[in-house]
Write an enzyme that holds these catalytic residues in place. Sequence first.
Site, mmCIF file in Angstrom:
data_model
loop_
_atom_site.group_PDB
_atom_site.id
_atom_site.type_symbol
_atom_site.label_atom_id
_atom_site.label_comp_id
_atom_site.label_asym_id
_atom_site.label_seq_id
_atom_site.Cartn_x
_atom_site.Cartn_y
_atom_site.Cartn_z
ATOM 1 N N HIS A 135 17.863 -2.453 33.444
ATOM 2 C CA HIS A 135 16.432 -2.714 33.627
ATOM 3 C C HIS A 135 15.699 -2.690 32.280
ATOM 4 C CE1 HIS A 135 12.301 -2.543 35.043
ATOM 5 N NE2 HIS A 135 12.141 -1.631 34.095
ATOM 6 N N HIS A 140 13.008 -5.710 29.622
ATOM 7 C CA HIS A 140 11.892 -5.519 28.686
ATOM 8 C C HIS A 140 12.123 -6.074 27.282
ATOM 9 C CE1 HIS A 140 9.234 -2.945 31.104
ATOM 10 N NE2 HIS A 140 10.310 -2.337 31.564
ATOM 11 N N GLU A 181 5.616 -4.969 34.323
ATOM 12 C CA GLU A 181 6.750 -4.907 35.244
ATOM 13 C C GLU A 181 6.809 -6.087 36.220
ATOM 14 O OE1 GLU A 181 9.149 -2.970 34.915
ATOM 15 O OE2 GLU A 181 8.429 -1.214 33.839
ATOM 16 N N SER A 200 14.903 -7.770 36.504
ATOM 17 C CA SER A 200 16.106 -6.965 36.748
ATOM 18 C C SER A 200 16.423 -6.851 38.236
ATOM 19 C CB SER A 200 15.956 -5.577 36.109
ATOM 20 O OG SER A 200 14.808 -4.916 36.588
HETATM 21 FE FE FE2 Z 1 10.330 -0.990 33.219
#
Ligand code: FE2
Length: 298
Positions: A135, A140, A181, A200
């Site tokens: 993730h 990111h 996110e 993700s």
């Molecule tokens: Fe995150």
Amino acid sequence: MRLPTAPAANAVKLRGDYSAANSDYVVEQSWDDYTPVEHALWARLLQRQFRLIQKYGAPQVLAGLKALHIADHVPRFDEASKVLRAATGWEIVAVPGLIPEQNFFAHLAKRHFPVTVWLRTPEEIDYLSEPDVFHDFFGHVPLLCDPVFGDFMQAYGEAGFKASAEGGLKMLARLYWYCVEFGLIKTEGGLRAYGAGILSSAGETVYCIENPSPHRIGFDLERVMRTDYLIDDYQKTYFVMDSFEQLFRNAYDRDFAPIYRAYRDTPGWAPDSIFPTDDVVTRGTQGAGAAGAAGVAR
Ligand SMILES: [Fe+2]
């Protein structure tokens, strides 16, 4: 997935080993300790998501993945940091997992992005309650290669300190949730996903673009900061950016303090709210129930 938050402040058992962390919660990545099973699982996760985001991911994400030379094994943070430093001045710091929000803000303000060192187990390929290296890295890090998004993330870290002083942390967390996110962005080819929680998750990557259930609403800072979100289901609303410049300008040019003071003591709007003032991109049917979340992988 929860937001970066204090393990010490939450009576939640976190998986990471915090015993070796320094005062900034930084640890060694110890890349040689990843097992063949973990590298193979990374490869499975990568191949599945890479295929999906060719269609659903923002072009800036694809460009970042290419620049990072992401491969079929758990990445080495030091190698990725070389790419990031040259591109935007960012670097990765390895952490045991979720860290206290003040430390998280401090890292971002220095252009240090905290990435969890451990990887989920094969049984967790479709669901995970804490962010892991897949993730944090896959979701990111690619966008930190983008100069404008990188500037926004640093501005977000700086905003964290001010939010603490103004009682605005909950509202600032909503900005992170919806725009880091779970953000969508307009492109010439249509809406694309850039949020790490989406990228993700195989299920949500498709759902956020294709499913008729969620609202998709044009970004408005106050609207985002006043809207509650779901942490254990697909989102009922996604906010859509025109560009990362729009996001950066809202974080850099605007003083959040008047917004905090006006609304910090009022309840948040429901995640499925829609108002006449909204810039509605698509009005959702809100037909997906909790079953829609089966297979969330964050
Ligand atoms: Fe995150």
